[in-house]
Structures are given as structure tokens and as C-alpha cells.
Design a protein around this motif. Structure first.
Motif, short mmCIF file in Angstrom:
data_model
loop_
_atom_site.label_atom_id
_atom_site.label_comp_id
_atom_site.label_asym_id
_atom_site.label_seq_id
_atom_site.Cartn_x
_atom_site.Cartn_y
_atom_site.Cartn_z
N ARG A 158 -63.02 -11.69 10.17
CA ARG A 158 -63.19 -13.39 9.63
C ARG A 158 -63.71 -14.09 11.04
O ARG A 158 -64.50 -14.97 10.73
N PHE A 159 -63.19 -13.97 11.76
CA PHE A 159 -63.45 -14.48 13.12
C PHE A 159 -64.83 -14.48 13.47
O PHE A 159 -65.73 -15.32 13.81
N LYS A 160 -65.30 -13.22 13.46
CA LYS A 160 -66.83 -12.73 13.81
C LYS A 160 -67.74 -13.29 12.67
O LYS A 160 -68.60 -13.98 13.20
N GLU A 161 -67.21 -13.34 11.48
CA GLU A 161 -68.11 -13.82 10.32
C GLU A 161 -68.47 -15.24 10.68
O GLU A 161 -69.62 -15.75 10.47
N ALA A 162 -67.26 -15.93 10.97
CA ALA A 162 -67.32 -17.46 11.21
C ALA A 162 -68.25 -17.72 12.40
O ALA A 162 -69.02 -18.63 12.20
N SER A 163 -68.11 -16.90 13.46
CA SER A 163 -69.05 -17.10 14.60
C SER A 163 -70.36 -16.97 14.19
O SER A 163 -71.42 -17.71 14.83
N GLU A 164 -70.90 -16.05 13.87
CA GLU A 164 -71.91 -15.64 13.23
C GLU A 164 -72.47 -16.82 12.25
O GLU A 164 -73.64 -16.90 12.54
N ALA A 165 -71.70 -17.22 11.11
CA ALA A 165 -72.40 -18.06 10.47
C ALA A 165 -72.78 -19.51 11.02
O ALA A 165 -73.63 -20.00 10.91
N TYR A 166 -71.87 -20.02 11.97
CA TYR A 166 -71.82 -21.21 12.67
C TYR A 166 -73.08 -21.21 13.62
O TYR A 166 -73.97 -21.98 13.61
N ALA A 167 -73.45 -19.63 14.39
CA ALA A 167 -74.39 -19.76 15.22
C ALA A 167 -75.68 -19.83 14.61
O ALA A 167 -76.72 -20.38 14.97
N VAL A 168 -75.80 -19.51 13.20
CA VAL A 168 -77.23 -19.46 12.24
C VAL A 168 -77.35 -20.83 11.77
O VAL A 168 -78.31 -21.51 12.07
N LEU A 169 -76.04 -21.48 11.37
CA LEU A 169 -76.32 -22.70 10.38
C LEU A 169 -76.48 -23.81 11.54
O LEU A 169 -76.86 -24.84 10.97
N SER A 170 -75.80 -23.59 12.82
CA SER A 170 -76.06 -24.86 13.66
C SER A 170 -77.35 -24.99 14.41
O SER A 170 -77.57 -26.14 14.89
N ASP A 171 -78.21 -23.98 14.28
CA ASP A 171 -79.40 -23.96 14.84
C ASP A 171 -80.39 -24.36 13.80
O ASP A 171 -80.53 -23.60 12.82
N PRO A 172 -80.87 -25.58 13.80
CA PRO A 172 -82.12 -25.90 12.88
C PRO A 172 -83.07 -24.83 12.40
O PRO A 172 -83.31 -24.71 11.18
N GLU A 173 -83.60 -24.15 13.34
CA GLU A 173 -84.78 -23.26 13.14
C GLU A 173 -84.15 -22.21 12.16
O GLU A 173 -84.80 -21.65 11.31
N LYS A 174 -83.02 -21.52 12.85
CA LYS A 174 -82.38 -20.23 12.29
C LYS A 174 -81.99 -20.75 10.82
O LYS A 174 -82.07 -19.78 9.87
N ARG A 175 -81.24 -21.82 10.74
CA ARG A 175 -80.94 -22.41 9.26
C ARG A 175 -81.93 -22.48 8.28
O ARG A 175 -81.83 -22.07 7.25
N ALA A 176 -83.26 -23.04 8.66
CA ALA A 176 -84.30 -23.11 7.82
C ALA A 176 -84.70 -21.53 7.34
O ALA A 176 -85.09 -21.47 6.26
N ARG A 177 -84.62 -20.79 8.30
CA ARG A 177 -85.18 -19.08 7.99
C ARG A 177 -84.06 -18.60 7.10
O ARG A 177 -84.12 -18.11 6.14
N TYR A 178 -82.91 -19.00 7.36
CA TYR A 178 -81.60 -18.34 6.56
C TYR A 178 -81.82 -18.97 5.05
O TYR A 178 -81.85 -18.44 4.10
N ASP A 179 -82.03 -20.45 4.99
CA ASP A 179 -82.18 -21.05 3.79
C ASP A 179 -83.53 -20.35 2.97
O ASP A 179 -83.44 -20.33 1.68
N GLN A 180 -84.40 -20.08 3.65
CA GLN A 180 -85.74 -19.46 2.91
C GLN A 180 -85.56 -17.87 2.51
O GLN A 180 -85.75 -17.46 1.49
N PHE A 181 -84.99 -17.23 3.41
CA PHE A 181 -85.22 -15.87 3.42
C PHE A 181 -83.77 -15.01 3.31
O PHE A 181 -83.61 -13.91 3.17
N GLY A 182 -82.64 -15.79 3.46
CA GLY A 182 -81.41 -15.30 3.62
C GLY A 182 -81.16 -14.73 4.74
O GLY A 182 -81.55 -14.79 5.92
N HIS A 183 -80.35 -13.67 4.77
CA HIS A 183 -79.63 -12.63 6.00
C HIS A 183 -80.96 -12.13 6.69
O HIS A 183 -81.11 -11.70 7.76
N ALA A 184 -82.16 -11.88 5.85
CA ALA A 184 -83.16 -11.00 6.58
C ALA A 184 -84.06 -11.91 7.41
O ALA A 184 -84.59 -11.47 8.38
N GLY A 185 -83.95 -13.30 7.18
CA GLY A 185 -84.63 -14.13 7.81
C GLY A 185 -84.27 -14.55 9.17
O GLY A 185 -84.86 -14.93 10.06
#
Length: 198
Positions: free
Chosen positions: A46-73
Motif C-alpha cells: 500500500r505504501f508503494k502504491e501511494a508513493s507511485e500514485a503521488y509521484a504521478v499525480l503531483s507532476d502536472p505533465e505526468k498527471r495530464a498523460r495519466y488522465d488521458q491514457f491511464g497507466h499506459a501514459g
């Protein structure tokens, strides 16, 4: 095994701002940190999941790609053994062909040399790593030479067009039926030569 949604992992809405993301991550990090939950592999996961989720969602560029393409982005694990596709890892196709065949994209001009990466090591406490910290950091930087105003040529002289490459910064060589371009050895790809350096 499919990955859980990053917003679901952090327990925030899709329009959550950075402050909400940060506090949700901190709460989960404290709750599931392996030091607080020894011998609990589920908490560690759960700690690893939360860290990975925060690393992606806190970065505006990665978050935009995640919102558009999901985990593949964002290079997340897809069905093919955990290898995802990160489109940002690839530049323009002219860059790829330039690397293979030795020419620069965009009309054959040499690119400006990129600066070196900076690396600074700093020891911080675990608490600061989890909650964040602002600390002063001294960096040295390049400044324009007052004598030559950054041209590299001594006062009263100036750079001249390289006679070997005629200012292109590249020299072409024929190898059988293939013509290959390389950085000019005379001007080191600059396209100009300074006879009297500063």
C-alpha cells in the motif's frame, strides 16, 4: 493483475489540487510506512502504491498523460509483463534518424550544445523526506564574460565562418552509396572559428 486507479489509491477526486494530493499522500505514507508496519507485506504494498500514485499525480505533465491514457501514459504496467509505453521518452523522428545516420534534424544545422546536468547531494531526516523541507542551496553559475561579451573572441576581433564546413557545423562523407554527416572537426560543430580567443 490490473493496477488500481491512482486517484482511488489516494482517496481524492479527479480535480483535486496539489495541497489535497499532498495531505492524502502524507496520511497514507504515515499509516502504511514499512517502519511502522514491520512484517506486514500488505502495508508495504500500500505504501508503494501511494508513493507511485503521488509521484504521478503531483507532476502536472505526468498527471495530464495519466488522465488521458491511464497507466499506459505514464509507463505503468500493462498486460505485457510490466512494460509500459512512455511517449515522452522518444523525441522527434528526425532526432532518431539523426542519431543513427549522423545528421541533425531541421535542415541539417548542428544543435546548440546542452548544458551539463547539476547534481547536489544533501542529507535530510526521514521526517523531512516525508513532510518536505525548504533548505538553502548554493549553486555556481556561468556568467557572460565582460571582456568579450560572451563571443569568445578577443576584443577587436570576431569569429569567422569555418572554412572546412562553410558555417554548417557538419561535414559530409561518402561511404559507398551512403552519405554520412558528422560534426566538423575543425570547428567542433560550431560553424565558426575564433582565431584570437579571449
Amino acid at each position: 493483475m490490473s493496477k488500481r486507479d491512482y486517484y482511488e489509491i489516494l482517496g481524492v477526486s479527479r480535480d483535486a489540487e496539489n495541497g489535497a494530493l499532498k495531505s492524502a499522500y502524507r496520511r497514507l505514507a504515515l499509516q502504511y510506512h514499512p517502519d511502522r508496519n514491520p512484517n506486514d507485506p500488505q502495508a508495504s504494498e500500500r505504501f508503494k502504491e501511494a508513493s507511485e500514485a503521488y509521484a504521478v499525480l503531483s507532476d502536472p505533465e505526468k498527471r495530464a498523460r495519466y488522465d488521458q491514457f491511464g497507466h499506459a501514459g505514464v509507463g505503468g504496467a500493462s498486460g505485457a509483463g510490466g512494460f509500459g509505453f512512455d511517449p515522452s521518452a522518444f523525441g522527434d523522428l528526425s532526432d532518431l534518424f539523426g542519431e543513427i545516420f549522423g545528421f541533425a534534424g531541421g535542415g541539417g544545422r548542428a544543435r546548440a550544445a546542452a548544458g551539463s546536468d547539476l547534481l547536489y547531494q544533501m542529507e535530510i531526516s526521514f521526517r523531512d523526506a516525508v513532510f518536505g523541507v525548504e533548505a538553502p542551496l548554493l549553486l555556481s553559475r556561468m556568467e557572460t564574460c565582460a571582456r568579450c561579451e560572451g563571443s569568445g573572441a578577443a576584443p577587436g576581433s570576431h569569429a569567422k565562418t569555418c572554412p572546412a564546413c562553410r558555417g554548417t557545423g557538419r561535414q559530409r562523407f561518402s561511404q559507398g552509396f551512403l552519405t554520412v554527416a558528422r560534426p566538423c572537426g575543425n570547428c567542433r560543430g560550431e560553424g565558426r572559428v575564433i582565431e584570437k580567443p579571449c
